[in-house]
Design a protein around this motif. Structure first.
Motif, PDB file in Angstrom:
ATOM      1  N   GLU A  21       0.836  -1.203   0.000  1.00 39.97           N
ATOM      2  CA  GLU A  21       0.000   0.000   0.000  1.00 39.97           C
ATOM      3  C   GLU A  21       0.873   1.256   0.000  1.00 39.97           C
ATOM      4  O   GLU A  21       0.590   2.223  -0.713  1.00 39.97           O
ATOM      5  CB  GLU A  21      -0.924  -0.018   1.224  1.00 39.97           C
ATOM      6  N   GLN A  22       1.954   1.255   0.779  1.00 40.45           N
ATOM      7  CA  GLN A  22       2.849   2.411   0.821  1.00 40.45           C
ATOM      8  C   GLN A  22       3.500   2.636  -0.544  1.00 40.45           C
ATOM      9  O   GLN A  22       3.639   3.775  -0.990  1.00 40.45           O
ATOM     10  CB  GLN A  22       3.936   2.205   1.872  1.00 40.45           C
TER      11      GLN A  22
ATOM     12  N   THR B   6       0.743   4.057  -3.000  1.00 41.78           N
ATOM     13  CA  THR B   6       0.254   5.407  -2.713  1.00 41.78           C
ATOM     14  C   THR B   6       1.371   6.425  -2.529  1.00 41.78           C
ATOM     15  O   THR B   6       1.108   7.624  -2.485  1.00 41.78           O
ATOM     16  CB  THR B   6      -0.619   5.416  -1.445  1.00 41.78           C
TER      17      THR B   6
ATOM     18  N   ARG C 214       3.078   6.731   0.151  1.00 39.59           N
ATOM     19  CA  ARG C 214       3.113   7.121   1.569  1.00 39.59           C
ATOM     20  C   ARG C 214       4.409   6.607   2.197  1.00 39.59           C
ATOM     21  O   ARG C 214       4.838   5.497   1.964  1.00 39.59           O
ATOM     22  CB  ARG C 214       1.907   6.520   2.299  1.00 39.59           C
TER      23      ARG C 214
END
Length: 55
Positions: free
Chosen positions: A38-39, A42, A44
């Motif tokens: 996910e990081q 995205t 992040r």
């Protein structure tokens, strides 16, 4: 031949350990890999809150 309460309890604890340890390890690994994916998707960055909390 009876094993008694202590023998049965010891067997239950051993079985719980051998079932719970791999399950917990797998869960932690899957959650970490999911968070890293996910990081990456995205953009992040990692959280620095745990490091700041322990400082």
């Amino acid at each position: 031949m009876s094993r008694g309460a202590l023998g049965t309890r010891g067997g239950m604890m051993k079985r719980a350990l051998w079932q719970g340890l791999p399950a917990g390890t797998t869960r932690g690994l899957v959650m970490t890999l999911g968070e890293k994916a996910e990081q990456r998707l995205t953009g992040r960055s990692d959280s620095h809150a745990p490091a700041l909390w322990n400082a």
